[in-house]
Design a protein around this motif. Structure first.
Motif, mmCIF file in Angstrom:
data_model
loop_
_atom_site.group_PDB
_atom_site.id
_atom_site.type_symbol
_atom_site.label_atom_id
_atom_site.label_comp_id
_atom_site.label_asym_id
_atom_site.label_seq_id
_atom_site.Cartn_x
_atom_site.Cartn_y
_atom_site.Cartn_z
ATOM 1 N N ILE A 106 -3.420 -2.535 4.480
ATOM 2 C CA ILE A 106 -4.874 -2.400 4.469
ATOM 3 C C ILE A 106 -5.315 -1.266 3.536
ATOM 4 C CG2 ILE A 106 -5.076 -0.785 6.430
ATOM 5 C CD1 ILE A 106 -7.323 -3.882 5.667
ATOM 6 N N GLY A 107 -4.450 -0.294 3.312
ATOM 7 C CA GLY A 107 -4.768 0.804 2.409
ATOM 8 C C GLY A 107 -4.871 0.389 0.954
ATOM 9 N N THR A 108 -4.399 -0.829 0.617
ATOM 10 C CA THR A 108 -4.516 -1.320 -0.759
ATOM 11 C C THR A 108 -5.787 -2.135 -0.955
ATOM 12 O OG1 THR A 108 -3.365 -3.435 -0.375
ATOM 13 C CG2 THR A 108 -1.996 -1.502 -0.904
ATOM 14 N N ALA A 109 -6.571 -2.311 0.100
ATOM 15 C CA ALA A 109 -7.831 -3.055 -0.035
ATOM 16 C C ALA A 109 -8.697 -2.405 -1.112
ATOM 17 C CB ALA A 109 -8.573 -3.073 1.296
ATOM 18 N N PRO A 110 -9.403 -3.200 -1.902
ATOM 19 C CA PRO A 110 -10.232 -2.629 -2.975
ATOM 20 C C PRO A 110 -11.163 -1.523 -2.503
ATOM 21 C CG PRO A 110 -10.114 -5.014 -3.200
ATOM 22 C CD PRO A 110 -9.430 -4.680 -1.905
ATOM 23 N N ALA A 111 -11.640 -1.610 -1.273
ATOM 24 C CA ALA A 111 -12.556 -0.590 -0.760
ATOM 25 C C ALA A 111 -11.861 0.724 -0.459
ATOM 26 C CB ALA A 111 -13.241 -1.109 0.514
ATOM 27 N N PHE A 112 -10.533 0.704 -0.356
ATOM 28 C CA PHE A 112 -9.808 1.898 0.084
ATOM 29 C C PHE A 112 -8.884 2.507 -0.979
ATOM 30 C CE2 PHE A 112 -9.946 -0.407 4.396
ATOM 31 C CZ PHE A 112 -11.167 0.158 4.710
ATOM 32 N N LEU A 113 -8.330 1.675 -1.875
ATOM 33 C CA LEU A 113 -7.246 2.152 -2.738
ATOM 34 C C LEU A 113 -7.638 3.360 -3.574
ATOM 35 C CD1 LEU A 113 -4.305 1.612 -3.546
ATOM 36 C CD2 LEU A 113 -5.159 0.169 -5.402
ATOM 37 N N THR A 114 -8.844 3.347 -4.136
ATOM 38 C CA THR A 114 -9.263 4.459 -4.998
ATOM 39 C C THR A 114 -10.358 5.317 -4.369
ATOM 40 O OG1 THR A 114 -10.847 3.020 -6.139
ATOM 41 C CG2 THR A 114 -8.641 3.194 -7.099
ATOM 42 N N SER A 115 -10.649 5.097 -3.087
ATOM 43 C CA SER A 115 -11.704 5.882 -2.436
ATOM 44 C C SER A 115 -11.151 7.117 -1.725
ATOM 45 C CB SER A 115 -12.441 5.011 -1.421
ATOM 46 O OG SER A 115 -11.593 4.651 -0.353
ATOM 47 N N LEU A 118 -5.409 10.110 -0.566
ATOM 48 C CA LEU A 118 -4.203 9.854 0.212
ATOM 49 C C LEU A 118 -3.424 8.669 -0.338
ATOM 50 C CD1 LEU A 118 -5.629 10.196 3.836
ATOM 51 C CD2 LEU A 118 -3.914 11.691 2.791
ATOM 52 N N SER A 119 -2.106 8.707 -0.188
ATOM 53 C CA SER A 119 -1.271 7.554 -0.495
ATOM 54 C C SER A 119 -1.718 6.376 0.362
ATOM 55 C CB SER A 119 0.199 7.872 -0.209
ATOM 56 O OG SER A 119 0.663 8.916 -1.037
ATOM 57 N N PHE A 120 -1.585 5.169 -0.174
ATOM 58 C CA PHE A 120 -2.193 4.026 0.508
ATOM 59 C C PHE A 120 -1.622 3.785 1.900
ATOM 60 C CE2 PHE A 120 1.389 1.330 -0.929
ATOM 61 C CZ PHE A 120 1.488 0.398 0.112
ATOM 62 N N GLU A 121 -0.322 4.060 2.105
ATOM 63 C CA GLU A 121 0.254 3.845 3.438
ATOM 64 C C GLU A 121 -0.362 4.793 4.459
ATOM 65 O OE1 GLU A 121 1.950 4.822 0.641
ATOM 66 O OE2 GLU A 121 4.083 4.393 0.945
ATOM 67 N N PHE A 122 -0.575 6.050 4.042
ATOM 68 C CA PHE A 122 -1.097 7.057 4.967
ATOM 69 C C PHE A 122 -2.557 6.777 5.314
ATOM 70 C CE2 PHE A 122 2.026 9.987 2.565
ATOM 71 C CZ PHE A 122 3.102 9.376 3.195
ATOM 72 N N HIS A 123 -3.355 6.485 4.280
ATOM 73 C CA HIS A 123 -4.749 6.158 4.540
ATOM 74 C C HIS A 123 -4.853 4.861 5.343
ATOM 75 C CE1 HIS A 123 -8.903 4.748 3.601
ATOM 76 N NE2 HIS A 123 -9.158 6.021 3.830
ATOM 77 N N GLY A 124 -4.008 3.905 5.018
ATOM 78 C CA GLY A 124 -4.009 2.655 5.758
ATOM 79 C C GLY A 124 -3.628 2.849 7.216
ATOM 80 N N ALA A 125 -2.664 3.734 7.461
ATOM 81 C CA ALA A 125 -2.237 4.008 8.834
ATOM 82 C C ALA A 125 -3.353 4.669 9.634
ATOM 83 C CB ALA A 125 -0.992 4.895 8.819
ATOM 84 N N ILE A 126 -4.051 5.617 9.001
ATOM 85 C CA ILE A 126 -5.177 6.286 9.670
ATOM 86 C C ILE A 126 -6.292 5.278 9.953
ATOM 87 C CG2 ILE A 126 -6.988 8.023 9.396
ATOM 88 C CD1 ILE A 126 -4.919 9.619 7.675
ATOM 89 N N THR A 127 -6.564 4.430 8.973
ATOM 90 C CA THR A 127 -7.577 3.381 9.155
ATOM 91 C C THR A 127 -7.206 2.476 10.321
ATOM 92 O OG1 THR A 127 -8.146 3.406 6.794
ATOM 93 C CG2 THR A 127 -8.723 1.422 8.040
ATOM 94 N N ALA A 128 -5.931 2.070 10.367
ATOM 95 C CA ALA A 128 -5.469 1.186 11.444
ATOM 96 C C ALA A 128 -5.572 1.870 12.799
ATOM 97 C CB ALA A 128 -4.027 0.754 11.168
#
Length: 242
Positions: A106-115, A118-128
């Motif tokens: 989910i961290g690679t979603a266009p809304a998140f990858l460059t916003s 954080l590395s995408f796994e870490f931001h994705g984990a926090i989002t999840a």
């Protein structure tokens, strides 16, 4: 969905196992010879309301290629779980596996990858974790945190130390889908059926572009842990599958 008498460690895949897959398989191609299993014979727990909501969330936020990858990861993981780890299969929650599969990228979603920096796994984990813990979803803490932990570490390949069983299972499924690693873990009939149900659509190239994009804007990103694989197309690694 959790049972009030269940063991949250086993149910949500918290059991510690080696991070080194070679140690788990004892240097062999597999523990048990894979046999054919079809998508229709592997239950995706859409009857769990949390899974149903997260599946809709993933559909809305992920490009079709990434969503299909996430669904394939669930089926690869399920086949590997049932056939290679029969001692874990009865206790691991299919819902927890589905939530992790749906949200691991989910961290690679266009809304998140460059916003975020954080590395995408870490931001994705926090989002999840935030999503699953919210009142609208209401996942129990052992489940939400298991998903978070597995997402953080799903690219954390290595030889030293341990990882949760759920994390190892997601690693095995993602490197299978992304790189064709340990291709002998899944029977070719299963492989063809899952790829037919959730089309790859040039996934290898899409995956490579996403990793290159992240590394270009975040040269500190954990994706650099992949080494040279982060900077070149991976399509040739999975020729014949796509």
């Amino acid at each position: 969905m959790s049972s009030p008498t269940s063991d949250p460690i086993a149910e949500h895949g918290w059991t510690a196992v080696p991070v080194d897959a070679e140690a788990i398989f004892k240097g062999k191609p597999y523990l048990y010879k894979p046999v054919p299993v079809l998508v229709k014979d592997m239950h995706f727990p859409s009857d769990d309301p949390i899974v149903a909501k997260v599946q809709q969330y993933a559909k809305e936020h992920l490009p079709q290629q990434t969503y299909n990858h996430s669904m394939r990861v669930f089926y690869w993981a399920t086949a590997i779980l049932q056939q290679q780890f029969p001692d874990h299969a009865p206790s691991l929650s299919p819902s927890t596996l589905a939530l992790t599969s749906l949200l691991h990228d989910i961290g690679t979603a266009p809304a998140f990858l460059t916003s975020t920096l954080l590395s995408f796994e870490f931001h994705g984990a926090i989002t999840a974790l935030d999503l699953l813990s919210s009142p609208a979803y209401g996942a129990p803490p052992p489940q939400a945190e298991a998903v978070c932990e597995a997402i953080i570490r799903h690219q954390d390949l290595g030889r030293e130390g341990t990882i949760t069983f759920l994390g190892q299972l997601i690693q095995l499924a993602t490197v299978y889908d992304n790189l064709g690693a340990r291709a002998y873990l899944v029977h070719e009939t299963t492989r063809a059926d899952v790829n037919r149900a959730f089309r790859r659509g040039g996934w290898a190239g899409c995956f490579a572009r996403t990793i290159r994009q992240e590394v270009a804007v975040k040269p500190w990103a954990h994706s650099t842990h992949l080494g040279a694989r982060a900077g070149r197309s991976l399509a040739t690694r999975w020729r014949g599958i796509c």
